[in-house]
Design a protein around this motif. Sequence first.
Motif, PDB file in Angstrom:
ATOM      1  N   GLY A 131       0.808  -1.220   0.000  1.00  0.00           N
ATOM      2  CA  GLY A 131       0.000   0.000   0.000  1.00  0.00           C
ATOM      3  C   GLY A 131       0.837   1.263   0.000  1.00  0.00           C
ATOM      4  O   GLY A 131       0.467   2.269  -0.600  1.00  0.00           O
ATOM      5  N   GLU A 132       1.988   1.217   0.663  1.00  0.00           N
ATOM      6  CA  GLU A 132       2.858   2.396   0.723  1.00  0.00           C
ATOM      7  C   GLU A 132       3.361   2.766  -0.673  1.00  0.00           C
ATOM      8  O   GLU A 132       3.388   3.937  -1.050  1.00  0.00           O
ATOM      9  CB  GLU A 132       4.052   2.111   1.635  1.00  0.00           C
ATOM     10  CG  GLU A 132       3.679   1.864   3.086  1.00  0.00           C
ATOM     11  CD  GLU A 132       3.517   3.155   3.852  1.00  0.00           C
ATOM     12  OE1 GLU A 132       3.887   4.214   3.324  1.00  0.00           O
ATOM     13  OE2 GLU A 132       3.014   3.104   4.987  1.00  0.00           O
ATOM     14  N   LYS A 187       0.618   4.176  -2.945  1.00  0.00           N
ATOM     15  CA  LYS A 187       0.312   5.592  -2.723  1.00  0.00           C
ATOM     16  C   LYS A 187       1.117   6.469  -3.676  1.00  0.00           C
ATOM     17  O   LYS A 187       0.565   7.374  -4.315  1.00  0.00           O
ATOM     18  CB  LYS A 187       0.630   5.942  -1.265  1.00  0.00           C
ATOM     19  CG  LYS A 187       0.358   7.372  -0.901  1.00  0.00           C
ATOM     20  CD  LYS A 187       0.693   7.640   0.556  1.00  0.00           C
ATOM     21  CE  LYS A 187       2.185   7.676   0.782  1.00  0.00           C
ATOM     22  NZ  LYS A 187       2.533   7.910   2.199  1.00  0.00           N
ATOM     23  N   ASP A 191      -8.308  -1.904   5.656  1.00  0.00           N
ATOM     24  CA  ASP A 191      -7.262  -0.933   5.933  1.00  0.00           C
ATOM     25  C   ASP A 191      -7.863   0.456   5.740  1.00  0.00           C
ATOM     26  O   ASP A 191      -7.719   1.075   4.698  1.00  0.00           O
ATOM     27  CB  ASP A 191      -6.086  -1.167   4.987  1.00  0.00           C
ATOM     28  CG  ASP A 191      -4.943  -0.204   5.278  1.00  0.00           C
ATOM     29  OD1 ASP A 191      -5.000   0.479   6.310  1.00  0.00           O
ATOM     30  OD2 ASP A 191      -4.012  -0.144   4.469  1.00  0.00           O
ATOM     31  N   SER A 234      -5.532   3.758   5.152  1.00  0.00           N
ATOM     32  CA  SER A 234      -5.045   4.006   3.801  1.00  0.00           C
ATOM     33  C   SER A 234      -6.166   4.468   2.889  1.00  0.00           C
ATOM     34  O   SER A 234      -5.939   5.300   2.008  1.00  0.00           O
ATOM     35  CB  SER A 234      -4.392   2.752   3.226  1.00  0.00           C
ATOM     36  OG  SER A 234      -3.289   2.390   3.999  1.00  0.00           O
ATOM     37  N   GLN A 238      -1.114  11.958   6.369  1.00  0.00           N
ATOM     38  CA  GLN A 238      -0.676  10.756   7.076  1.00  0.00           C
ATOM     39  C   GLN A 238      -0.187  11.107   8.485  1.00  0.00           C
ATOM     40  O   GLN A 238      -0.568  10.467   9.461  1.00  0.00           O
ATOM     41  CB  GLN A 238       0.426  10.081   6.270  1.00  0.00           C
ATOM     42  CG  GLN A 238       0.891   8.783   6.866  1.00  0.00           C
ATOM     43  CD  GLN A 238       1.671   7.944   5.887  1.00  0.00           C
ATOM     44  OE1 GLN A 238       1.808   8.310   4.724  1.00  0.00           O
ATOM     45  NE2 GLN A 238       2.190   6.827   6.334  1.00  0.00           N
ATOM     46  N   LEU A 246      -1.997   3.851  10.524  1.00  0.00           N
ATOM     47  CA  LEU A 246      -1.123   4.330   9.467  1.00  0.00           C
ATOM     48  C   LEU A 246       0.264   4.429  10.083  1.00  0.00           C
ATOM     49  O   LEU A 246       0.397   4.516  11.301  1.00  0.00           O
ATOM     50  CB  LEU A 246      -1.553   5.712   8.969  1.00  0.00           C
ATOM     51  CG  LEU A 246      -2.627   5.779   7.893  1.00  0.00           C
ATOM     52  CD1 LEU A 246      -2.935   7.221   7.566  1.00  0.00           C
ATOM     53  CD2 LEU A 246      -2.188   5.067   6.641  1.00  0.00           C
TER      54      LEU A 246
END
Lengths: 457, 70
Positions: A178-179, A182, A237, A240, A389, A406
């Motif tokens: 997911g990071e 982004k 999640d 996110s 974030q 997060l």
Amino acid sequence: MTTPVWLPRKRRGAEFFLTVLAVFIGIAAYASVGLGVEGTIPADTYKLGGALIVVAVATHLVIRRVAPYADPVLLPLVIALNGLGLAMIYRLDLGRQQIDPERAAFANSQLVWTAVGIVAFAGILIAVRDHRRLQTLTYTFGAAAIGLLILPLLPGIGQTINGARIWVVVLGFSFQPGEAAKVCLAIFFAGYLVVKRDALALAGRRVIGIDLPRGRDLGPILACWLVSVGILVLQRDLGSSLLFFGLFVVMLYVATERPGWIVVGGLLFGAGAYFGYAAFGHVRVRFDAWLDPFADPDRNGQIINGLFGLAHGGILGQGLGQGSPQLTPYSFSDFIAASMGEELGLTGLMAIVLIYGLIVERGMRIALTCRDAFGKLLAAGLAFSFALQVFVVVGGVTRLIPLTGLTTPFMAQGGSSVVMNWAIIGLLLRISDQTRRPAPEISSFASDEETQVVKLS
Amino acid sequence: MNRPIRNIAVACLALFVALLVNANFVQFVQADELNSKNGNKRVINEEFSRDRGAILVDGKPVAESVKSKD
């Protein structure tokens, strides 16, 4: 209004000076952890100190070589955060192993991940010589984002940890795609919106005072967003999904200059939050824990422990190694901000929040001064997602807003987060190097006369 | 695109100011209240680790603090 004259300055000396300060913060924090916990400076201080110095010198030299006009403040800020984070993770390793010697230590793996992050940072600066090249890969990045988000759902490599299926385990290494998704999504949105911004802003019809764009202009971006948020909801999640949604709305607003998008986004967010509260038990738990954590101290132990830690830290903190942040579950990852607040106090926590704020506002400044629309959108998107974030995670830990999972950029334990945040800083520095670089001199036309074939006079 | 970017920058500033104000609220305004809550392990540990000194009779200690394993 007079136009300010822009004199290109590299400011690499200032960056070096600030970097020395940042490295000093990291090493001093590590040494004082040893003094606080064991009464002696840790024997391997030279190891961490050496690693930090090598990292700082290497990144500084890379920037001098490939991005000489890049923003001079970002690198020192990031090194200071990363050094503080490493020291705190080491401190929590010691504290948690006092409770139970069997507990895993994270400091060494975090150091390795930091090194990987710096390689990614340098790699981006070296490989991407002009950020506008990324615009040609708009749809590639869009597809990559969706691919990355699907990875954890695949059987075999996907894994559910703590109720969220957001992990991929390959060869014993686990990471959160997911990071990376982004960053890919930010590039995709920027590239797409640059091309379509006029169509989105001007074509379409007006309904009750709001200009609705045509479906074919909004379609791909809405589809990409729906897929990513849908996947995130399936994976449980929610942090996110909130982040991606905020990124999407803000980039749409920046591209179209229509404040209506913020209103629409806010309404959609409100509806989504209400739906989440009604449909998901764990959202309700988080929300109730935020309203009154002490109503159910057993269930809300983590947030209560975090608050106790913060209060115990008070204004000046217990001192590194002298509080008990290890009492809080996940004090080394989700709750590292609370651990910082306990040991460095209100003063230290405010300094850390200010460092984050400076990173974000430098990013916004890069977006403002950037000359091309793609770079503007990308820098604004990256800076805003970073701000959101930090706000969501630090605000959640300090009970400003309900807690959502997060990572705290650059500080929390976790490889993918450290690596991707270094990558984000690499992209920002690349854009700022393009922005601050003096425009290439255009030779005067006087010399062209000699090549004139037809004599005009 | 500069106007929306400026607005977003100000909005981000507001987010960070909110974080700073809230940190002050928790760590300064609420601190005493939180420290006196029941079940606050940190405060209990602090009380236990305070050195109480020996009880002396004719200059000889009859009761001393002994370090516990907990």
